[in-house]
Design an enzyme around this catalytic site. Structure first.
Site, mmCIF file in Angstrom:
data_model
loop_
_atom_site.group_PDB
_atom_site.id
_atom_site.type_symbol
_atom_site.label_atom_id
_atom_site.label_comp_id
_atom_site.label_asym_id
_atom_site.label_seq_id
_atom_site.Cartn_x
_atom_site.Cartn_y
_atom_site.Cartn_z
ATOM 1 N N LYS A 52 -44.547 70.401 77.841
ATOM 2 C CA LYS A 52 -45.687 71.119 77.245
ATOM 3 C C LYS A 52 -46.936 70.250 77.339
ATOM 4 O O LYS A 52 -48.013 70.731 77.690
ATOM 5 C CB LYS A 52 -45.404 71.469 75.782
ATOM 6 C CG LYS A 52 -44.474 72.656 75.612
ATOM 7 C CD LYS A 52 -44.024 72.816 74.167
ATOM 8 C CE LYS A 52 -42.884 73.827 74.091
ATOM 9 N NZ LYS A 52 -42.186 73.828 72.825
ATOM 10 N N GLN A 96 -41.981 71.907 66.994
ATOM 11 C CA GLN A 96 -40.798 72.168 67.816
ATOM 12 C C GLN A 96 -39.564 72.397 66.939
ATOM 13 O O GLN A 96 -39.270 71.608 66.046
ATOM 14 C CB GLN A 96 -40.563 70.975 68.773
ATOM 15 C CG GLN A 96 -39.438 71.176 69.769
ATOM 16 C CD GLN A 96 -39.706 72.281 70.785
ATOM 17 O OE1 GLN A 96 -40.832 72.542 71.169
ATOM 18 N NE2 GLN A 96 -38.644 72.939 71.213
ATOM 19 N N ASP A 119 -47.068 79.889 68.277
ATOM 20 C CA ASP A 119 -45.680 80.337 68.434
ATOM 21 C C ASP A 119 -45.486 81.764 67.918
ATOM 22 O O ASP A 119 -44.474 82.404 68.227
ATOM 23 C CB ASP A 119 -44.759 79.421 67.608
ATOM 24 C CG ASP A 119 -44.032 78.403 68.448
ATOM 25 O OD1 ASP A 119 -43.759 78.699 69.620
ATOM 26 O OD2 ASP A 119 -43.724 77.315 67.922
HETATM 27 N N1 GUN Z 1 -37.370 75.827 70.139
HETATM 28 C C1 GUN Z 1 -36.848 76.655 71.067
HETATM 29 N N2 GUN Z 1 -37.777 77.570 71.468
HETATM 30 C C2 GUN Z 1 -38.886 77.298 70.759
HETATM 31 C C3 GUN Z 1 -40.181 77.893 70.732
HETATM 32 O O1 GUN Z 1 -40.493 78.861 71.427
HETATM 33 N N3 GUN Z 1 -41.065 77.319 69.877
HETATM 34 C C4 GUN Z 1 -40.747 76.261 69.079
HETATM 35 N N4 GUN Z 1 -41.674 75.793 68.251
HETATM 36 N N5 GUN Z 1 -39.555 75.697 69.082
HETATM 37 C C5 GUN Z 1 -38.641 76.210 69.919
#
Ligand code: GUN
Length: 298
Positions: A52, A96, A119
């Site tokens: 990311k 995350q 998100d």
């Molecule tokens: N863990 C797995 N997928 C995601 C996501 O799309 N966003 C976040 N913040 N954590 C994750």
């Protein structure tokens, strides 16, 4: 059968984001910023966060990374979120998941300012999506919908089945497909006769987290399959044990029946990060009262 190339489509979205970031800088002297918070040492999460960060910088945005100890105090994490909420250089905040067990995931997500919740997990964004109002849309289901719109076109009247009912994928996917006027069924681990429901579906979205869960006998000929799963399995090859990434769908056999299918890797995965970048750009535009680029939202 067509392989739906999520990697190539994700690249196109990143290019669009990149050119919009350039325009924002030129016309308004604004650089979108994404803050990513990682707690602990989960290896998969570390890889995602690293990717990311790289991609955020590649499109010309600012990337802020916060790595906190596995045992971090909940108050300390909440204080960080509040500080990011107030930081004008941060337009998107992502924490995350999964978080270590001692932390209250819901409380932390709901402390993120909804406008910065790229998100789309904050309860107000969930409610807005559920009632068909403008919101931040969770990145993975948004990526799946973009692929479906591109590959299938008009989704109206299609029978769609979502396999899995998670807050991250299954439930928002249900809402998005419903907004497209699909007839949507959600199935899960306690559903009886999953096969009968799937075989009548024009669209299957698999998000259960179980390798090769969807079998070819469940697939309607000519249908389209979106495989959200990312499962690490061990396989024997020439007497050696190797790690392999597979989806939730038995790709080899299902691809013989479906008209289109996303591969793993190279399908939904790259779309998720591109949609995160798109959401960050949109959040930045909205917070500055600048019209958001229509091709990067719904
Ligand atoms: N863990 C797995 N997928 C995601 C996501 O799309 N966003 C976040 N913040 N954590 C994750």
């Amino acid at each position: 059968m067509n392989i739906i190339d999520g990697k190539a489509f994700a690249e196109k979205i990143r290019e669009k984001v990149k050119s919009q970031v350039k325009i924002l800088k030129q016309n308004h002297n604004i650089v979108p910023g994404l803050a990513v918070v990682l707690v602990g040492e989960d290896p998969a999460s570390k890889v995602y966060v690293k990717n990311k960060g790289i991609q955020t910088k590649n499109v010309g945005m600012n990337s802020f990374e916060y790595k906190l100890d596995e045992k971090v105090d909940e108050t300390k994490l909440l204080d960080l979120v509040k500080k990011l909420n107030d930081d004008p250089n941060v337009h998107g905040i992502l924490c995350q998941l999964p978080l270590p067990k001692h932390l209250n995931e819901d409380m932390i997500i709901n402390t993120i300012k909804p406008d910065k919740d790229v998100d789309g997990f904050h309860i107000s964004n969930v409610g807005l999506l559920n009632t068909g109002q403008k919101s931040m849309v969770p990145c993975t289901p948004l990526g799946c919908l973009m692929l479906l719109r591109e590959f299938v076109g008009n989704l109206e009247g299609k029978k769609a089945t979502v396999i899995g009912r998670s807050n991250i994928v299954g439930k928002p996917m249900f809402n998005l497909l419903l907004s497209e006027n699909c007839t949507v069924t959600v199935v899960h681990s306690k559903t009886k006769n999953i096969e009968e429901i799937c075989i009548n579906s024009d669209i299957l979205v698999a998000a259960v987290g179980r390798p090769n869960f969807v079998k070819s006998s469940w697939v309607k000929p000519g249908s389209v399959i979106i495989d959200v799963g990312i499962n690490r399995i061990s396989i024997e090859e020439n007497g050696e044990t190797k790690a392999k990434l597979v989806g939730d769908v038995d790709f080899e056999n299902c691809s013989k029946v479906a008209n289109g299918i996303t591969p793993v890797p190279g399908g939904v995965g790259p779309m998720t990060i591109s949609c995160l970048l798109a959401n960050t750009l949109v959040a930045c535009c909205r917070s500055n009262n600048i019209k958001e680029p229509q091709e990067l939202t719904l």
